[in-house]
Motif scaffolding. Structure first.
Motif, PDB file in Angstrom:
ATOM      1  N   LEU A  52       1.382  -1.181  -0.091  1.00 17.87           N
ATOM      2  CA  LEU A  52       0.327   0.280  -0.048  1.00 17.87           C
ATOM      3  C   LEU A  52       0.910   1.945  -0.186  1.00 17.87           C
ATOM      4  O   LEU A  52       0.455   2.104  -0.712  1.00 17.87           O
ATOM      5  CB  LEU A  52      -0.885   0.040   1.135  1.00 17.87           C
ATOM      6  CG  LEU A  52      -2.335  -0.963   1.461  1.00 17.87           C
ATOM      7  CD1 LEU A  52      -2.586  -0.707   2.434  1.00 17.87           C
ATOM      8  CD2 LEU A  52      -2.873  -0.157  -0.046  1.00 17.87           C
ATOM      9  N   ALA A  53       2.058   1.273   0.611  1.00 15.98           N
ATOM     10  CA  ALA A  53       3.118   2.499   0.999  1.00 15.98           C
ATOM     11  C   ALA A  53       3.321   2.569  -1.153  1.00 15.98           C
ATOM     12  O   ALA A  53       3.344   4.314  -1.515  1.00 15.98           O
ATOM     13  CB  ALA A  53       4.393   1.982   1.918  1.00 15.98           C
ATOM     14  N   SER A  54       3.616   1.399  -1.378  1.00 17.91           N
ATOM     15  CA  SER A  54       4.361   1.824  -2.890  1.00 17.91           C
ATOM     16  C   SER A  54       2.941   2.409  -3.744  1.00 17.91           C
ATOM     17  O   SER A  54       3.110   3.245  -4.594  1.00 17.91           O
ATOM     18  CB  SER A  54       4.559   0.066  -3.492  1.00 17.91           C
ATOM     19  OG  SER A  54       4.625   0.206  -4.705  1.00 17.91           O
ATOM     20  N   ILE A  55       2.065   1.858  -3.742  1.00 15.27           N
ATOM     21  CA  ILE A  55       0.585   2.580  -4.258  1.00 15.27           C
ATOM     22  C   ILE A  55      -0.012   4.105  -3.996  1.00 15.27           C
ATOM     23  O   ILE A  55      -0.032   4.677  -4.951  1.00 15.27           O
ATOM     24  CB  ILE A  55      -0.401   1.586  -4.383  1.00 15.27           C
ATOM     25  CG1 ILE A  55      -0.055  -0.135  -4.859  1.00 15.27           C
ATOM     26  CG2 ILE A  55      -1.985   2.371  -4.914  1.00 15.27           C
ATOM     27  CD1 ILE A  55      -0.923  -1.071  -3.717  1.00 15.27           C
ATOM     28  N   LEU A  56       0.472   4.472  -2.274  1.00 12.02           N
ATOM     29  CA  LEU A  56       0.224   5.624  -2.479  1.00 12.02           C
ATOM     30  C   LEU A  56       0.674   6.568  -2.463  1.00 12.02           C
ATOM     31  O   LEU A  56       0.865   7.664  -1.899  1.00 12.02           O
ATOM     32  CB  LEU A  56      -0.471   5.142  -0.687  1.00 12.02           C
ATOM     33  CG  LEU A  56      -2.233   5.052  -0.879  1.00 12.02           C
ATOM     34  CD1 LEU A  56      -2.249   4.592   0.761  1.00 12.02           C
ATOM     35  CD2 LEU A  56      -3.387   5.100  -1.061  1.00 12.02           C
ATOM     36  N   ALA A  64       0.931   1.268   8.496  1.00 14.26           N
ATOM     37  CA  ALA A  64       1.150   0.366   8.732  1.00 14.26           C
ATOM     38  C   ALA A  64       0.046   0.657  10.488  1.00 14.26           C
ATOM     39  O   ALA A  64      -0.718   0.036  10.779  1.00 14.26           O
ATOM     40  CB  ALA A  64       2.268  -0.493   9.563  1.00 14.26           C
ATOM     41  N   ASN A  65       0.312   1.958  10.408  1.00 12.98           N
ATOM     42  CA  ASN A  65      -0.542   2.567  11.758  1.00 12.98           C
ATOM     43  C   ASN A  65      -1.558   2.633  11.253  1.00 12.98           C
ATOM     44  O   ASN A  65      -2.854   2.611  11.909  1.00 12.98           O
ATOM     45  CB  ASN A  65       0.270   4.376  12.417  1.00 12.98           C
ATOM     46  CG  ASN A  65       2.167   3.643  12.636  1.00 12.98           C
ATOM     47  OD1 ASN A  65       1.712   2.101  13.523  1.00 12.98           O
ATOM     48  ND2 ASN A  65       2.071   4.743  12.967  1.00 12.98           N
ATOM     49  N   VAL A  81      -8.905  -6.842   6.044  1.00 13.73           N
ATOM     50  CA  VAL A  81      -9.488  -6.002   5.202  1.00 13.73           C
ATOM     51  C   VAL A  81      -8.589  -5.659   4.012  1.00 13.73           C
ATOM     52  O   VAL A  81      -9.675  -5.318   3.092  1.00 13.73           O
ATOM     53  CB  VAL A  81      -9.719  -4.671   5.610  1.00 13.73           C
ATOM     54  CG1 VAL A  81      -8.800  -3.797   6.443  1.00 13.73           C
ATOM     55  CG2 VAL A  81     -11.047  -4.269   4.748  1.00 13.73           C
ATOM     56  N   VAL A  82      -8.006  -6.372   3.846  1.00 15.26           N
ATOM     57  CA  VAL A  82      -6.768  -6.311   2.960  1.00 15.26           C
ATOM     58  C   VAL A  82      -5.858  -7.844   2.598  1.00 15.26           C
ATOM     59  O   VAL A  82      -5.809  -8.379   3.363  1.00 15.26           O
ATOM     60  CB  VAL A  82      -5.644  -4.698   3.056  1.00 15.26           C
ATOM     61  CG1 VAL A  82      -5.029  -4.932   3.591  1.00 15.26           C
ATOM     62  CG2 VAL A  82      -5.276  -4.874   1.394  1.00 15.26           C
ATOM     63  N   ARG A  83      -5.828  -7.816   1.772  1.00 18.14           N
ATOM     64  CA  ARG A  83      -4.890  -9.168   1.547  1.00 18.14           C
ATOM     65  C   ARG A  83      -3.895  -9.297  -0.322  1.00 18.14           C
ATOM     66  O   ARG A  83      -3.919  -8.266  -1.427  1.00 18.14           O
ATOM     67  CB  ARG A  83      -6.075 -10.369   0.801  1.00 18.14           C
ATOM     68  CG  ARG A  83      -6.941 -10.776   1.859  1.00 18.14           C
ATOM     69  CD  ARG A  83      -8.072 -11.772   1.628  1.00 18.14           C
ATOM     70  NE  ARG A  83      -8.836 -12.225   2.700  1.00 18.14           N
ATOM     71  CZ  ARG A  83      -9.617 -12.288   2.347  1.00 18.14           C
ATOM     72  NH1 ARG A  83     -10.524 -13.282   1.486  1.00 18.14           N
ATOM     73  NH2 ARG A  83     -10.838 -12.861   3.544  1.00 18.14           N
ATOM     74  N   ARG A  84      -3.430 -10.031  -0.320  1.00 20.84           N
ATOM     75  CA  ARG A  84      -1.936 -10.040  -1.653  1.00 20.84           C
ATOM     76  C   ARG A  84      -3.098 -10.137  -2.701  1.00 20.84           C
ATOM     77  O   ARG A  84      -3.706 -10.772  -2.623  1.00 20.84           O
ATOM     78  CB  ARG A  84      -1.343 -11.026  -1.514  1.00 20.84           C
ATOM     79  CG  ARG A  84      -0.907 -11.153  -0.121  1.00 20.84           C
ATOM     80  CD  ARG A  84       1.029 -11.720  -0.415  1.00 20.84           C
ATOM     81  NE  ARG A  84       1.842 -11.838   1.171  1.00 20.84           N
ATOM     82  CZ  ARG A  84       2.706 -11.939   1.217  1.00 20.84           C
ATOM     83  NH1 ARG A  84       3.541 -12.667  -0.128  1.00 20.84           N
ATOM     84  NH2 ARG A  84       3.540 -12.101   2.021  1.00 20.84           N
TER      85      ARG A  84
END
Length: 520
Positions: free
Chosen positions: A449-453, A461-462, A477-480
């Motif tokens: 998600l860090a890469s996407i955002l 993570a926080n 709530v989120v998966r690979r």
């Protein structure tokens, strides 16, 4: 002369654009297969989407279809005849326009070779056209005599359309419905002229032509089913009144995302009926789904909208859209047939709607969320929701508590929206923000998600662990998913959805809303 286009009313509309509809419009023929494959797709046909997403070129990993133009004609020098492309798809990829010229193929060849087309005594017009095509594509005449002429002007169409749009990429795509890949070698020989190695079910390139990066693709798709389907699998009723336009669907099975067999035909028929609804001033769309399988778990927005395809609702979903999953007997269509599932699409004014569920107290509400544009991926909405400043910590609901959600969207001046197109990513992102992450893959999810955002991994993570607004509790709530992520909120417990709009000042879109309990 300026070209004007009108929307199709289903695959059968494509028939009128053919040079010889009687001969060319048959099951198993490329025009028929292409129309039925592309028209019923939610975005791209599954076979095309798969090839795009597995391409080595990231340009094709997130392609959004904007418009499709069947039998699209591109003018060429050297005569009045134009290059008639089976399908021109104007898409968006990496925030840039991407013209795609699609050539459908079953068993017919790519026309005659250049040598035969030229003949021994070519006219001045043919010489002029060939010279233009060769210059545009950077080819020499002595290399193309055994090449199919159709391939030259189809590739040229892709380049010319990219130049017209002032965009940098284009794709010539062959969509084959032949299990044996008939005429693939002709396509491959053409691609090799550009010093590229062609691939079945793959994209190669690019070759730079007149500041346009031209790609080549070959995709194999399945033909439509050729057998007749029993009528008792589904029924559709289309009712037009002065105050409302209603489409009702009864079916033996719940509509799936990638339907096969009779269900694929059912989806096509439903889409055709929906596209026939006439927009009215201040019209709103009310959608309802009920089933005899009371304990079935599913997302109501998927069954009613996403699995049908947002293009079916274009023009009738830009004001307000309401959805409900209800627990009531469906109207009888035929007492002799046991159909388990019922869809209602009622396009009318809001005062003509009778809701099944009533609001029974607000659980959470928010305001002031602003975005520069409406996104088609959930993560942007999730991130912006998580960044909201809340004054208190909210308690989690009891597991499997049913709830409703209202989202009110402020639309900037001169902008518009198809609510059904953004419904799924908007709901997935917003509702996911009401969970705190409980899986064992936190580090990987935070990194992806860090890469996407384009933000820090620690911040992500926080936010995933944050429980300040976690009214829906702990969940993975989120998966690979492949190289990205897939969101999995508890929206199957959301039985009422209200999407409303209003005009706002300023350049940004505003998203306000609330989550609330339900009662009958």
């Amino acid at each position: 002369m300026v070209n004007y286009f009108i929307p199709t009313q289903g695959p059968e509309s494509w028939k009128a654009f053919l040079a010889d509809p009687i001969k060319q419009w048959k099951k198993g023929y490329s025009a028929y297969e292409l129309a039925h494959c592309w028209e019923v797709a939610n975005n791209l046909p599954c076979c095309v989407d798969k090839v795009f997403k597995h391409s080595e070129f990231t340009l094709f990993h997130n392609v959004e279809v904007l418009f499709g133009f069947p039998e699209y004609k591109v003018p060429l020098p050297g005569g009045n005849s134009r290059s008639q492309n089976d399908l021109y798809v104007l898409a968006k990829a990496d925030n840039e326009l991407l013209p795609i010229m699609v050539e459908g193929k079953v068993s017919e060849p790519f026309g005659e070779t250049v040598e035969i087309w030229l003949s021994k005594n070519p006219s001045e017009g043919k010489r002029k056209r060939l010279e233009f095509l060769l210059n545009l594509l950077g080819l020499h005449e002595d290399c193309v005599h055994n090449i199919r002429y159709q391939l030259l002007h189809r590739a040229a169409s892709a380049v010319l359309e990219a130049r017209n749009l002032n965009t940098h990429h284009s794709l010539m795509l062959v969509h084959s419905f032949s299990e044996t890949g008939k005429w693939y070698e002709d396509y491959a020989n053409f691609v090799r002229l550009f010093h590229l190695s062609p691939k079945r079910d793959g994209i190669v390139g690019p070759v730079e032509l007149n500041e346009v990066n031209l790609y080549f693709g070959w995709v194999t798709g399945e033909k439509t089913e050729t057998h007749d389907f029993p009528e008792e699998n589904y029924k559709i009723n289309n009712q037009k009144e002065k105050s409302a336009q209603r489409i009702e669907l009864w079916s033996n099975k719940r509509l799936q995302f990638e339907p096969k067999g009779w269900m694929k035909q059912m989806k096509e028929d439903l889409r055709t009926n929906l596209k026939g609804i006439t927009p009215i001033e201040n019209g709103v769309l009310y959608c309802k789904f009920c089933t005899k399988e009371d304990h079935a778990v599913f997302d109501v927005e998927n069954v009613l909208l996403y699995n049908v395809g947002s293009g079916s609702f274009s023009g009738i979903s830009n004001n307000q859209v309401f959805m409900e999953r209800t627990f009531e007997p469906s109207p009888f269509v035929d007492r002799s047939i046991n159909l388990k599932h019922y869809h209602l699409y009622n396009y009318t004014t809001k005062d003509n709607i009778s809701f099944y569920w009533k609001k029974d107290g607000t659980i959470f509400e928010w305001s002031g969320l602003q975005v520069s544009s409406l996104k088609y991926k959930p993560h942007e909405y999730w991130y912006n929701m998580k960044k909201l400043q809340t004054k208190k910590k909210y308690n989690s609901l009891i597991k499997d508590t049913n709830f409703g959600i209202r989202i009110n969207i402020g639309i900037p001046v001169a902008k518009s929206v198809n609510l059904t197109a953004i419904c799924k990513p908007l709901l997935d992102g917003v509702i996911s923000a009401f969970h705190n992450y409980s899986g064992s893959d936190l580090d990987e999810m935070a990194m992806r998600l860090a890469s996407i955002l384009s933000i820090g991994k620690t911040e992500v993570a926080n936010l995933l662990r944050d429980d300040q607004m976690a009214i829906l509790g702990l969940k993975e709530v989120v998966r690979r998913f492949q190289r990205g992520v897939q969101w999995n909120p508890s929206d199957d417990s959301c039985y009422q959805i209200q999407l409303t709009t209003y005009k706002c000042n300023g350049p940004n879109w505003i998203i306000d809303g609330e989550v609330y309990l339900l009662r009958k």
